[in-house]
Scaffold this motif. Structure first.
Motif, PDB file in Angstrom:
ATOM      1  N   THR A  50      44.304 -33.173 -22.025  1.00 25.46           N
ATOM      2  CA  THR A  50      44.589 -32.141 -22.479  1.00 25.46           C
ATOM      3  C   THR A  50      42.888 -31.304 -22.400  1.00 25.46           C
ATOM      4  O   THR A  50      42.221 -32.083 -22.176  1.00 25.46           O
ATOM      5  CB  THR A  50      44.936 -31.551 -24.445  1.00 25.46           C
ATOM      6  OG1 THR A  50      43.853 -32.151 -25.157  1.00 25.46           O
ATOM      7  CG2 THR A  50      46.071 -32.201 -25.005  1.00 25.46           C
ATOM      8  N   MET A  51      43.793 -29.787 -22.662  1.00 20.00           N
ATOM      9  CA  MET A  51      41.934 -29.195 -22.508  1.00 20.00           C
ATOM     10  C   MET A  51      41.488 -28.641 -23.402  1.00 20.00           C
ATOM     11  O   MET A  51      40.112 -27.943 -23.745  1.00 20.00           O
ATOM     12  CB  MET A  51      42.733 -28.111 -21.712  1.00 20.00           C
ATOM     13  CG  MET A  51      43.180 -27.473 -20.408  1.00 20.00           C
ATOM     14  SD  MET A  51      41.830 -28.343 -18.544  1.00 20.00           S
ATOM     15  CE  MET A  51      40.211 -27.503 -18.975  1.00 20.00           C
ATOM     16  N   ALA A  84      39.014 -30.020 -15.630  1.00 14.59           N
ATOM     17  CA  ALA A  84      40.717 -29.088 -14.895  1.00 14.59           C
ATOM     18  C   ALA A  84      40.174 -29.981 -13.743  1.00 14.59           C
ATOM     19  O   ALA A  84      39.571 -30.062 -12.772  1.00 14.59           O
ATOM     20  CB  ALA A  84      40.144 -28.007 -15.109  1.00 14.59           C
ATOM     21  N   THR A  89      41.347 -29.566 -10.743  1.00 13.60           N
ATOM     22  CA  THR A  89      41.538 -28.549  -9.495  1.00 13.60           C
ATOM     23  C   THR A  89      41.347 -29.421  -7.940  1.00 13.60           C
ATOM     24  O   THR A  89      41.992 -28.115  -7.450  1.00 13.60           O
ATOM     25  CB  THR A  89      40.305 -27.653  -9.570  1.00 13.60           C
ATOM     26  OG1 THR A  89      39.308 -28.221  -8.969  1.00 13.60           O
ATOM     27  CG2 THR A  89      39.736 -26.849 -11.292  1.00 13.60           C
ATOM     28  N   LEU A 100      47.427 -18.180 -15.232  1.00 13.95           N
ATOM     29  CA  LEU A 100      46.847 -18.026 -16.412  1.00 13.95           C
ATOM     30  C   LEU A 100      46.595 -16.757 -16.759  1.00 13.95           C
ATOM     31  O   LEU A 100      45.809 -16.194 -15.745  1.00 13.95           O
ATOM     32  CB  LEU A 100      45.781 -19.019 -16.920  1.00 13.95           C
ATOM     33  CG  LEU A 100      46.228 -20.200 -17.264  1.00 13.95           C
ATOM     34  CD1 LEU A 100      44.761 -21.230 -16.680  1.00 13.95           C
ATOM     35  CD2 LEU A 100      47.209 -20.937 -17.874  1.00 13.95           C
ATOM     36  N   TYR A 124      45.462 -21.105 -12.343  1.00 11.11           N
ATOM     37  CA  TYR A 124      46.427 -21.842 -13.225  1.00 11.11           C
ATOM     38  C   TYR A 124      46.800 -23.108 -14.160  1.00 11.11           C
ATOM     39  O   TYR A 124      45.597 -23.184 -14.114  1.00 11.11           O
ATOM     40  CB  TYR A 124      47.628 -22.025 -11.701  1.00 11.11           C
ATOM     41  CG  TYR A 124      46.144 -23.006 -10.721  1.00 11.11           C
ATOM     42  CD1 TYR A 124      46.950 -24.336 -10.712  1.00 11.11           C
ATOM     43  CD2 TYR A 124      45.167 -22.304  -9.777  1.00 11.11           C
ATOM     44  CE1 TYR A 124      45.542 -24.823 -10.528  1.00 11.11           C
ATOM     45  CE2 TYR A 124      44.706 -22.944  -9.184  1.00 11.11           C
ATOM     46  CZ  TYR A 124      44.516 -24.013  -9.380  1.00 11.11           C
ATOM     47  OH  TYR A 124      44.167 -25.500  -8.507  1.00 11.11           O
ATOM     48  N   HIS A 125      47.495 -23.602 -14.275  1.00 12.76           N
ATOM     49  CA  HIS A 125      47.283 -24.826 -14.867  1.00 12.76           C
ATOM     50  C   HIS A 125      48.155 -25.672 -14.598  1.00 12.76           C
ATOM     51  O   HIS A 125      49.483 -25.114 -14.012  1.00 12.76           O
ATOM     52  CB  HIS A 125      48.312 -24.270 -16.516  1.00 12.76           C
ATOM     53  CG  HIS A 125      48.654 -24.182 -16.897  1.00 12.76           C
ATOM     54  ND1 HIS A 125      50.526 -25.064 -17.350  1.00 12.76           N
ATOM     55  CD2 HIS A 125      49.886 -22.881 -16.930  1.00 12.76           C
ATOM     56  CE1 HIS A 125      51.821 -24.066 -17.101  1.00 12.76           C
ATOM     57  NE2 HIS A 125      50.970 -23.095 -17.318  1.00 12.76           N
ATOM     58  N   SER A 146      45.572 -29.411 -16.957  1.00 10.34           N
ATOM     59  CA  SER A 146      44.319 -28.977 -16.250  1.00 10.34           C
ATOM     60  C   SER A 146      44.681 -26.988 -16.099  1.00 10.34           C
ATOM     61  O   SER A 146      45.570 -27.017 -16.861  1.00 10.34           O
ATOM     62  CB  SER A 146      43.882 -29.191 -14.944  1.00 10.34           C
ATOM     63  OG  SER A 146      44.027 -30.889 -15.557  1.00 10.34           O
ATOM     64  N   ASP A 147      43.722 -26.556 -17.627  1.00  6.79           N
ATOM     65  CA  ASP A 147      43.455 -25.020 -17.076  1.00  6.79           C
ATOM     66  C   ASP A 147      42.391 -24.504 -15.421  1.00  6.79           C
ATOM     67  O   ASP A 147      41.398 -24.569 -15.707  1.00  6.79           O
ATOM     68  CB  ASP A 147      42.993 -23.848 -17.814  1.00  6.79           C
ATOM     69  CG  ASP A 147      44.720 -24.911 -19.721  1.00  6.79           C
ATOM     70  OD1 ASP A 147      45.261 -25.056 -19.136  1.00  6.79           O
ATOM     71  OD2 ASP A 147      43.448 -24.548 -20.401  1.00  6.79           O
ATOM     72  N   CYS A 148      43.325 -23.622 -15.157  1.00  5.78           N
ATOM     73  CA  CYS A 148      41.886 -24.552 -13.373  1.00  5.78           C
ATOM     74  C   CYS A 148      42.188 -22.639 -13.508  1.00  5.78           C
ATOM     75  O   CYS A 148      43.089 -22.186 -13.344  1.00  5.78           O
ATOM     76  CB  CYS A 148      42.788 -24.333 -11.868  1.00  5.78           C
ATOM     77  SG  CYS A 148      43.926 -26.432 -12.519  1.00  5.78           S
ATOM     78  N   PHE A 149      40.885 -22.306 -13.876  1.00 11.20           N
ATOM     79  CA  PHE A 149      40.483 -20.642 -13.628  1.00 11.20           C
ATOM     80  C   PHE A 149      39.713 -20.297 -12.306  1.00 11.20           C
ATOM     81  O   PHE A 149      38.903 -20.980 -11.773  1.00 11.20           O
ATOM     82  CB  PHE A 149      39.606 -20.327 -13.868  1.00 11.20           C
ATOM     83  CG  PHE A 149      39.711 -20.669 -16.027  1.00 11.20           C
ATOM     84  CD1 PHE A 149      40.806 -19.449 -16.441  1.00 11.20           C
ATOM     85  CD2 PHE A 149      39.126 -21.467 -16.508  1.00 11.20           C
ATOM     86  CE1 PHE A 149      41.345 -18.690 -17.832  1.00 11.20           C
ATOM     87  CE2 PHE A 149      40.319 -21.629 -17.691  1.00 11.20           C
ATOM     88  CZ  PHE A 149      40.966 -20.853 -18.449  1.00 11.20           C
TER      89      PHE A 149
END
Length: 1146
Positions: A517-518, A532, A534, A620, A661-662, A670-673
């Motif tokens: 998880t994040m 994350a 990425t 996201l 995006y996640h 992963s939460d990729c900013f």
């Protein structure tokens, strides 16, 4: 001595060692609360003296180390402070007994001791005692520090007395021999009267007195004694104590040169109250002046306590360089004794700390390298861990970060050695974390995006694998998943294909039990560990997509237009445009619509050597409530750039920002900013969401077209339909309008646009009635409305362009019509423009050529909240019409009729279809044409009343606008003529019918023949018009002849003179004008008409007398005069008069 103190430093030689221990059961919290207060009293100034006493506190000290107190007095426990809990008087005797037992452990070396009792009150607590202090509780003990200061002063008194006793010992040659524990057995049986033995005793005693002087704050005195001890001990080769004397000399010199200390924070705290520079501090220290000694002033049994007489001979304090040389010599002396390993090790540590201050890292590393190879007794696992940890810290101190990390890792591995019954995985993990900086390894993934990779990737990967294993063994699977994800994210470029497969397989095994998880995981050192993935997949481009053309919102234009700024008086300003460009740098110039699916396109590729499955991939966002619709994708191994579209639905209005995006890959969420993605191209990530609009879906009665229309304006056509029609045919297109959105459809506007075509269209190509459709509005969601659009194709029916050119007589006759040369007109096609091979059908002018028409129907609609905000949508329907030729008019001509108000239009009709068709005109019979057949049809039409003026010389140079006006007039005349003719064709086998238009066929000359002349001439015989049939009369009876003129022109005409010439037509081309014997005029044969005003009428009368029976024709001729010459000939069109003279009645 078996237990090394790795925290020792050179200045510890001047401290008094005080042990603080609990007696009985004391909670750890309470003990360390008091211990902290006690240890805060680490130095005090001696009364009536400039000397300072330093205390070193320990809460644990091995008693066997205390046996080395004579060798180095700072190792001797001289003070004992015990802390105990006692809540009742009956427990007091037992508590006090425990205190005495504790004292016996260090009894041989103790100067003084104290017992701090907490909780006991009453008679016992009120008795005054020097060695016991009573306190009601741990909170109510304000005098602890004062008690400790008094205790230290008592220690100083004992210390000073011992120093004086040793320094002024006058007992002759009987100086006791000081020994270390392992030496006692070696000195049994020695000759105590030998000179060698006495020097050994004197040297050791001087060294001991130097230690006492250093502890008592007499730095210069200690230097004197150390120097003398070195001379004595060197002369008798007493290497162990020589090393101790040299080390004492080094310690005293270090204290002199570095008053701030060498022990890091501890040493710095010791002098934190002093802000004087080193030189000033040295000047104010007791005995800080340079002292020179005279060896002769020293007796064999002692030293003169008055050192003032020793000034002027030699310099006592070592220079910084000499300090290190003496340390080397001392360590070399220690190295000669196997049992002095701990002393040697501690001396190395002290020398390293001094070299660290001197910033001599390479020499310090040599001392540390020597410390590594010092062989101690069999150490416990805990001692080994401590040894390697201290070595790591010392290497870190001198700037050897990778070496420090190496020993830290060795310490970590020692924590989980196989010999340990209960491996310390948590301690191992903590130590491994501390090794990361030394290997240039950061746990922040962002640090790996800054330029080239730092450190040895192979070592870093090994360390990360060990972190994964350690975190798993200590029972934290979430942490092991996080570390393994970090390894895959940051070391992907350094993993081989097989390693990538192994790591991902391990990650899947871990995440099957504990999904990644994040959530923020805080490590023991306080760092958070967000990871994350990425790079799985790698994203190279992020692009927000506008809605499809059919759903794209458009703003209704204001009255001033969109380009005018209300804040500026200028229509255009480059400054304004520039500022708008800056405002839009992060904002996109299109809008999304609330409730509609919006798309973001990502260009991704898979760096893995196997197929990569990405699950739950979504957007996201921030700023607007947004429902992300996750997607799943499968990327082939090592794929190139691959487009992926992520969708979602904004639920509210405002400004939405796509932050990233996640994904879920290998079980890791992963939460990729976007801000954290290196090398990602984005054209902006902020877009405005406008209120909801209805959605219109159209369907038609026609089939979809394979031709996709591309209008020049760049608009997209959502639906394309096609139809095949014959030229002149009409088709009805039924368009169903369905509201598939959630808002009512309130407004609808339909427009059409014909795309650029070379074909000439006649009439309305597309027409509709919108009123019937709008009557069904507002159209609620799910409801359907219909619109009928009429498609009418009417192209040029002529065979070729510029078909009609010349007017001549080609001798074609039509049965039933008498032909005469002056009144007959035939328009023939140009010879050079006739098709050489009409069957080819390949050129645009050929009969078999199929022509294409394209048009777009635009439906602008709006409704709901979006309509209130001034937005609408536009839906385009593309129409592709293939026009096949039906009939062609290959030739057109006119013939005069019996009446001057009528004429015959002759059309040569060619059937260009493959079917039999019929052609009919209004009030005419049908003409049947077979495929490829050409026939002539004659249509009698009434002449048309056109407004026509003679062309004056000034009008010959008319402008382009005048020419265009004339063309429009000609088109209007052709349309009127075509509507009167009503020519239609029908293909019975296909049940298809259409119109055949002559609008493009009629040139100016033909139009002139179809036009009523401005002067209307009527000839009446006996009062009856003679336009249609022959007038009958009797031989011998006078026939009254009347010529009437109606002036329809806008000016006056006349006067005119007319002559009536009778003749007979023998039907063989011969006309007989010699009829004086057969026809006689009653009166004159010439008629005169006066000037006729506009819209006026005039008439002239005459009479004839027929003498014989027969068919006679009367030809009316105008006399050429000025009045008739200035008018065009077509204005003098009089009908031929046919008179049939019959036998006179009996």
């Amino acid at each position: 001595m078996s237990v090394p103190d790795y925290m020792q430093c050179a200045e510890d030689h001047q401290t008094l060692l005080v042990v603080v221990q609990p007696v009985g059961i004391v909670s750890e919290e309470n003990f360390f609360r008091i211990y902290k207060r006690i240890s805060s009293v680490s130095q005090i100034s001696v009364r009536d003296s400039q000397r300072v006493l330093y205390i070193r506190y320990r809460h644990h000290y091995p008693p066997e180390n205390n046996e080395w107190g004579d060798f180095q007095t700072h190792r001797k426990v001289v003070g004992l402070i015990t802390i105990t809990d006692c809540f009742s008087a009956k427990d007091w005797p037992q508590t006090f007994e425990k205190f005495h037992v504790q004292k016996e452990l260090y009894g041989s070396t103790l100067y003084d001791s104290r017992l701090l009792v907490f909780g006991l009150q009453g008679e016992i607590a009120e008795q005054p005692r020097t060695d016991v202090a009573f306190y009601p509780s741990y909170e109510d003990c304000a005098t602890v520090e004062k008690r400790i200061e008094d205790f230290i002063e008592s220690l100083f008194i004992v210390l000073e007395s011992k120093r004086l006793d040793r320094a002024t010992d006058k007992s002759g040659d009987k100086i006791p021999l000081l020994c270390v524990p392992f030496e006692k057995k070696d000195f049994v049986g020695l000759d105590t009267d030998s000179r060698h033995y006495k020097k050994r005793c004197q040297g050791r005693m001087r060294k001991h007195v130097g230690d006492l002087c250093l502890q008592a704050g007499m730095l210069q005195d200690s230097l004197v004694h150390y120097h003398m001890a070195v001379e004595f001990l060197r002369s008798v080769n007493d290497f162990l104590w020589l090393g101790a004397a040299l080390e004492g000399l080094c310690s005293a010199s270090v204290i002199y040169h570095y008053p701030g200390g060498t022990g890091g924070k501890t040493g710095a705290r010791r002098f934190q109250g002093s802000s004087l520079p080193a030189e000033a501090a040295n000047r104010h220290r007791p005995g800080a002046q340079e002292v020179l000694i005279d060896p002769g002033a020293l007796s064999t049994n002692g030293i003169n306590p008055d050192t003032s007489t020793e000034i002027g001979r030699a310099k006592n304090c070592l220079s910084p360089e000499d300090i290190i040389e003496k340390y080397k010599e001392a360590i070399s002396c220690y190295g000669k004794y196997k049992n002095a390993g701990v002393i040697e090790l501690e001396a190395c540590v002290k020398a390293v700390r001094v070299l660290a201050i001197q910033k001599r890292s390479m020499e310090a590393s040599e001392f540390l390298q020597n410390a590594v190879y010092i062989n101690l007794r069999q150490l416990s696992e805990e001692e080994r861990i401590q040894r390697y940890s201290i070595l790591s810290e010392l290497y870190e101190l001198i700037g050897f970060h990778r070496k420090s990390a190496f020993f830290k890792r060795v310490a970590a591995m020692q924590c989980v050695a196989p010999s340990i019954a209960e491996p310390g995985w948590r301690a191992c993990y903590k130590l491994l974390l501390e090794t990361l900086p030394g290997y240039s390894l950061s746990l922040d993934p962002q640090d790996f995006n800054k330029g080239t990779h730092r450190g040895w990737a192979a070592v870093q990967m090994r360390l990360l694998h060990e972190l994964v294993y350690a975190s798993r063994r200590m029972g934290n699977p979430a942490l092991s998943v996080r570390h393994l994800s970090f390894l895959l994210q940051t070391m992907l470029d350094f993993l081989s294909d097989q390693e990538k497969k192994d790591v991902t397989q391990s990650l899947e095994n871990y995440t099957s039990k504990c999904p990644g998880t994040m959530e923020r995981i805080t490590l023991p050192d306080g760092l958070t560990l967000p990871v994350a993935l990425t790079k799985l997949p790698i994203v190279r481009c992020v692009k927000l997509l506008s809605l499809p053309a059919s759903l794209r919102p458009q703003k209704m234009k204001s009255l001033l237009g969109q380009s005018v700024s209300a804040k500026s008086p200028f229509i255009y300003s480059p400054i304004t445009v520039h500022s708008r460009g800056e405002e839009r740098s992060g904002k996109i110039d299109f809008q999304w619509v609330q409730g509609d699916v919006c798309e973001v396109q990502l260009m991704v590729y898979n760096p893995m050597p196997f197929e990569l499955r990405v699950e739950n991939m979504g957007l996201l966002t921030s700023g607007v409530e947004f429902e992300s619709l996750p997607a799943a994708l499968s990327l082939p191994a090592e794929s190139g750039l691959y487009p992926v579209t992520l969708v979602g639905v904004p639920q509210t209005t405002g400004t939405i920002t796509v932050n990233g995006y996640h994904t879920t890959v290998f079980g890791v969420f992963s939460d990729c900013f976007l801000d954290n993605l290196p090398g990602v191209k984005t054209g902006g990530s902020t877009v405005e969401v406008i209120p909801a609009l209805p959605r219109l879906q159209i369907s038609t009665s026609l089939p979809r077209s394979a031709h996709s229309l591309q209008p020049s304006s760049g608009d997209e056509v959502s639906t394309n339909v096609s139809v095949q029609l014959y030229n002149g045919e009409t088709q009805h297109l039924v368009v169903k309008l369905e509201n598939i959105g959630m808002e009512p459809l309130e407004k609808l506007e339909v427009t059409s646009k014909i795309l650029t075509t070379k074909e000439k269209l006649y009439g309305d190509f597309l027409s509709w009635r919108l009123e019937e459709t709008l009557a069904q509005f507002p159209l609620q969601p799910g409801k359907v409305a219909t619109l009928t659009v009429c498609i009418k194709v009417k192209l040029d029916f002529s065979c070729q362009e510029n078909l009609l050119q010349d007017l001549s007589d080609d001798g074609i006759s039509v049965s039933g019509f008498p032909l005469c040369s002056p009144s007959r007109q035939v328009v023939r096609p140009r010879a050079d423009s006739k098709p050489a091979n009409p069957a080819e059908g390949s050129r645009p002018g050929d009969p078999g050529h199929v022509k294409t028409l394209e048009a777009i129907l635009n439906f602008k609609y709006s409704g709901g909240p979006g309509h209130v905000e001034g937005y609408y949508r536009s839906l385009a329907l593309g129409l592709h019409v293939e026009v096949e030729p039906s009939v062609f008019f290959t030739r057109v001509s006119t013939l005069p009729a019996t009446s001057t108000r009528q004429c015959h239009l002759l059309l040569d009709v060619f059937n260009s279809t493959e079917h039999e068709l019929t052609v009919s005109a209004r009030s005419n019979e049908e003409l049947i044409l077979h495929a490829g057949e050409c026939q002539r049809m004659a249509i009698q039409v009434d002449k048309f009343n056109f407004e026509s003026f003679p062309e004056s010389p000034e009008e010959k140079g008319q402008s382009a606008n005048s020419k265009q006006l004339e063309e429009e007039r000609q088109e209007a005349r052709g349309l009127e003529i075509n509507s009167k003719l009503g020519i239609r064709w029908t293909i019975p086998s296909l049940k298809r019918t259409g119109e055949a238009s002559v609008e493009g066929l009629l040139n100016q000359l033909v139009l002139g023949h179809l036009q009523l002349a401005p002067l209307l001439w009527d000839v009446l015989v006996d009062g009856q018009p003679c336009d249609h049939e022959a007038a009958a009369c009797r031989v011998g009876d006078p026939v009254r002849l009347e010529v009437r003129l109606t002036n329809r022109s806008p000016r006056s005409v006349g006067p005119f003179a007319l002559s009536v010439v009778p003749f007979q037509d023998h039907q063989n081309g011969v006309h007989n004008y010699d009829l004086h014997h057969a026809v006689s005029f009653v009166g004159s044969g010439t008629f005169y008409l006066d000037k006729v005003p506009p819209s006026g009428q005039a008439a002239c009368l005459g009479a004839l007398l027929f003498l014989y029976t027969g068919d006679f024709f009367l030809h009316v001729r105008f006399h050429e005069d000025s009045s008739s010459k200035e008018l065009p000939p077509s204005w003098f069109c009089l009908p031929s008069v046919h008179v049939r003279a019959l036998e006179a009645q009996a």
